[in-house]
Design an enzyme around this catalytic site. Structure first.
Site, PDB file in Angstrom:
ATOM      1  N   ASP A  12       0.920  -1.352  -0.142  1.00 39.67           N
ATOM      2  CA  ASP A  12      -0.058   0.107  -0.123  1.00 39.67           C
ATOM      3  C   ASP A  12       0.792   1.301   0.007  1.00 39.67           C
ATOM      4  O   ASP A  12       0.497   2.378   0.674  1.00 39.67           O
ATOM      5  CB  ASP A  12      -0.785   0.017   0.943  1.00 39.67           C
ATOM      6  CG  ASP A  12      -1.746  -1.175   1.295  1.00 39.67           C
ATOM      7  OD1 ASP A  12      -2.077  -1.749   0.414  1.00 39.67           O
ATOM      8  OD2 ASP A  12      -1.990  -1.705   2.393  1.00 39.67           O
ATOM      9  N   LYS A  15       2.154   2.282  -4.894  1.00 40.24           N
ATOM     10  CA  LYS A  15       2.713   1.909  -6.193  1.00 40.24           C
ATOM     11  C   LYS A  15       2.206   1.784  -7.346  1.00 40.24           C
ATOM     12  O   LYS A  15       2.482   2.197  -8.452  1.00 40.24           O
ATOM     13  CB  LYS A  15       3.091   0.364  -5.915  1.00 40.24           C
ATOM     14  CG  LYS A  15       4.274   0.005  -4.730  1.00 40.24           C
ATOM     15  CD  LYS A  15       4.701  -1.513  -5.039  1.00 40.24           C
ATOM     16  CE  LYS A  15       3.565  -2.266  -4.198  1.00 40.24           C
ATOM     17  NZ  LYS A  15       2.868  -1.943  -3.142  1.00 40.24           N
ATOM     18  N   GLY A  39      -3.796  -4.456  -4.490  1.00 40.13           N
ATOM     19  CA  GLY A  39      -4.746  -3.632  -4.836  1.00 40.13           C
ATOM     20  C   GLY A  39      -4.217  -2.427  -5.199  1.00 40.13           C
ATOM     21  O   GLY A  39      -3.684  -1.669  -4.161  1.00 40.13           O
ATOM     22  N   HIS A  40      -4.093  -2.039  -6.476  1.00 42.81           N
ATOM     23  CA  HIS A  40      -3.220  -0.787  -6.824  1.00 42.81           C
ATOM     24  C   HIS A  40      -4.363   0.123  -7.277  1.00 42.81           C
ATOM     25  O   HIS A  40      -5.101  -0.231  -8.127  1.00 42.81           O
ATOM     26  CB  HIS A  40      -2.318  -1.336  -8.071  1.00 42.81           C
ATOM     27  CG  HIS A  40      -1.041  -2.011  -7.656  1.00 42.81           C
ATOM     28  ND1 HIS A  40      -0.103  -2.649  -8.364  1.00 42.81           N
ATOM     29  CD2 HIS A  40      -0.913  -2.456  -6.427  1.00 42.81           C
ATOM     30  CE1 HIS A  40       0.854  -3.107  -8.050  1.00 42.81           C
ATOM     31  NE2 HIS A  40       0.394  -3.161  -6.390  1.00 42.81           N
ATOM     32  N   GLN A 219       2.598  -5.800  -3.248  1.00 44.24           N
ATOM     33  CA  GLN A 219       2.753  -6.013  -1.564  1.00 44.24           C
ATOM     34  C   GLN A 219       4.207  -5.264  -1.496  1.00 44.24           C
ATOM     35  O   GLN A 219       4.651  -4.345  -2.348  1.00 44.24           O
ATOM     36  CB  GLN A 219       2.942  -7.547  -1.287  1.00 44.24           C
ATOM     37  CG  GLN A 219       1.564  -8.189  -1.058  1.00 44.24           C
ATOM     38  CD  GLN A 219       1.269  -8.986  -2.345  1.00 44.24           C
ATOM     39  OE1 GLN A 219       2.030  -9.371  -3.229  1.00 44.24           O
ATOM     40  NE2 GLN A 219      -0.068  -8.720  -2.713  1.00 44.24           N
TER      41      GLN A 219
HETATM   42  P1  IMP Z   1      -2.362 -12.743   1.821  1.00 39.00           P
HETATM   43  O1  IMP Z   1      -1.408 -12.324   0.967  1.00 39.00           O
HETATM   44  O2  IMP Z   1      -3.671 -12.342   1.605  1.00 39.00           O
HETATM   45  O3  IMP Z   1      -1.996 -14.259   2.069  1.00 39.00           O
HETATM   46  O4  IMP Z   1      -2.237 -12.024   3.400  1.00 39.00           O
HETATM   47  C1  IMP Z   1      -1.125 -11.952   4.152  1.00 39.00           C
HETATM   48  C2  IMP Z   1      -0.722 -10.614   4.603  1.00 39.00           C
HETATM   49  O5  IMP Z   1      -0.064  -9.848   3.675  1.00 39.00           O
HETATM   50  C3  IMP Z   1      -1.984  -9.937   5.296  1.00 39.00           C
HETATM   51  O6  IMP Z   1      -1.406  -9.320   6.571  1.00 39.00           O
HETATM   52  C4  IMP Z   1      -2.650  -8.965   4.265  1.00 39.00           C
HETATM   53  O7  IMP Z   1      -3.188  -8.029   4.905  1.00 39.00           O
HETATM   54  C5  IMP Z   1      -1.038  -8.563   3.592  1.00 39.00           C
HETATM   55  N1  IMP Z   1      -1.288  -8.288   2.233  1.00 39.00           N
HETATM   56  C6  IMP Z   1      -1.214  -9.039   1.125  1.00 39.00           C
HETATM   57  N2  IMP Z   1      -1.506  -8.183  -0.087  1.00 39.00           N
HETATM   58  C7  IMP Z   1      -1.296  -7.021   0.246  1.00 39.00           C
HETATM   59  C8  IMP Z   1      -1.377  -5.681  -0.228  1.00 39.00           C
HETATM   60  O8  IMP Z   1      -1.264  -5.685  -1.491  1.00 39.00           O
HETATM   61  N3  IMP Z   1      -1.208  -4.606   0.525  1.00 39.00           N
HETATM   62  C9  IMP Z   1      -1.051  -4.702   1.912  1.00 39.00           C
HETATM   63  N4  IMP Z   1      -1.176  -5.726   2.674  1.00 39.00           N
HETATM   64  C10 IMP Z   1      -1.144  -6.913   1.809  1.00 39.00           C
END
Ligand code: IMP
Length: 420
Positions: A12, A15, A39-40, A219
């Protein structure tokens, strides 16, 4: 020059805006990790999109977008996103899919909920971890399997059978039919059948030809499966090095490694966060910064910028430029704090502990800087003055990396570029 855009925090970082700004001058834009957990936020000609799988290149005619082998693809999400962008553009986005990218199947989401990892880790519940786990356990289904229905049927039926034995009481798993699953995946994927490629050679050729290839990270470094705050991490390699495993291209050709960081810190989901502010200042950052997840809508935890974590993320990525985003969110604060070290086990240290559990015991050591009333739009870097300039310079000096992009609002106009 080829560019990698890398998140330096817990995701977040902004990007989406940065990749959208840079994608127009690229010939190819490549997503190399993660899946629809990303989520971009992109504002394209005044229209706001929350993209999850489509690389930012899709918004520009003539730019080829690639989803690489290290990504996990949910075809239903891709299809929905693709159709929305196609309606906006009046044409189909130009997209290539790596044949070795894995598919997130409906049973992956069911599994994630059955295991309760959403509650324990605050995951996005998009089936990310179960899909990557199946990949590592060689029981996954790949994009290329869509072209071989019998092979696909065999893999899906076998996997489903194993899962039902593991979860005998799951009515949801019992309700799934392998033939229906195969038929629906094929129907969803059909528009891209001609666009399924061996992405390593396609991207490798573009790099070798000196094309402007942009690698769009998802991420951030602190969520990396190996170097992030484990176990509160995602399941993919979010670092520059992840490009090498996702695509097996000559990453030495990627000269510009642009790390993106917000002017403060946020985190969504569970896990340690030393500079978190559980007070009105933190709530103010959340409100002014619109800090709610693009994928899940969850409120993000907010806090002061953590330079210990930032230096660590820069080192992990070899980042040689910084994009500093959302500086306007700090407007109106009399004082801004920045964490320059941690107090760990009674000692002051500038080292970021690799263990998430140890990080949870770190106390931030702050430095206080002067704030500014409102961020004023300036035409050039030289006009940047006062406390705002000091803040940027402080970050540059503390990290040893120049800030070349400064973002102070969501739209492309709210950006200052600086040539090195
Ligand atoms: P997962 O990727 O859904 O398995 O989540 C694992 C952790 O990564 C959690 O704390 C999510 O909130 C975090 N996470 C995954 N993708 C994003 C992202 O694009 N932005 C922020 N946090 C993310």
């Amino acid at each position: 020059m080829a560019t990698a855009v890398l998140g330096l925090q817990w995701g977040d970082e902004g990007k989406g805006k940065i990749t959208h700004l840079l994608a127009g001058s690229a010939s190819m834009v490549v997503r190399w990790n993660g899946g629809p957990n990303a989520g971009h936020t992109v504002i394209d000609r005044g229209v706001k999109f929350g993209t999850h799988l489509l690389p930012a290149g899709v918004f520009y005619e003539g730019v080829t977008s690639v989803i690489a082998g290290g990504v996990v693809v949910d075809l239903a999400v891709l299809r929905e996103e693709h159709d929305a962008v196609a309606r906006h553009l009046g044409r189909a986005p130009r997209l290539l899919l790596a044949e070795n990218a894995h598919l997130i199947m409906p049973y992956h989401r069911i599994l994630e909920d059955a295991e309760g990892s959403g509650a324990r880790f605050g995951t996005t519940r998009r089936g990310i971890a179960p899909a990557y786990r199946d990949k590592a356990a060689h029981v996954g289904v790949r994009v290329g399997d869509l072209l071989e229905p019998r092979r696909l049927r065999d893999k899906v039926a076998w996997r489903l059978d194993l899962l039902r034995r593991e979860w005998p009481s799951s009515a949801e798993l019992r309700a799934l039919d392998p033939d229906d699953l195969v038929a629906s995946q094929i129907a969803l994927g059909r528009p891209w059948f001609e666009s399924i490629v061996e992405a390593s050679s396609v991207v490798g050729r573009a790099l070798a030809a000196g094309e402007e290839v942009m690698f769009e990270g998802a991420q951030g470094a602190l969520l990396d499966v190996d170097f992030g705050t484990y176990p509160y991490v995602t399941s993919s390699s979010t670092l520059f090095g992840g490009i090498a495993t996702s695509l097996a291209v000559d990453v030495g050709r990627i000269g510009r490694r642009l790390g993106v960081t917000k002017a403060y810190q946020t985190r969504v989901g569970e896990g340690p966060f030393p500079t978190e502010l559980n007070d009105p200042t933190g709530a103010g950052l959340r409100d002014r910064g619109g800090e709610f997840g693009t994928t899940t809508g969850r409120p993000r935890r907010c806090g002061w910028l953590d330079l210990v974590a930032l230096r660590y993320a820069i080192r992990l990525n070899g980042a040689n430029e910084l994009a500093l985003t959302k500086v306007d969110v700090l407007d109106g604060l009399a004082k801004i704090k920045v964490c320059r070290a941690y107090r760990l086990d009674g000692k002051v240290t500038e080292e970021f502990p690799l263990s998430g559990e140890r990080l949870a015991t770190a106390e931030p050591v702050y430095e206080e800087l002067a704030g500014w009333p409102t961020w004023r739009r300036v035409a050039s870097w030289d006009e940047l003055a006062g406390a705002a300039r000091n803040y940027v310079q402080f970050i540059e000096e503390a990290t040893g990396v120049p800030v070349t992009i400064l973002s102070y609002g969501p739209s492309p106009e709210d950006t200052l570029h600086r040539a090195l």
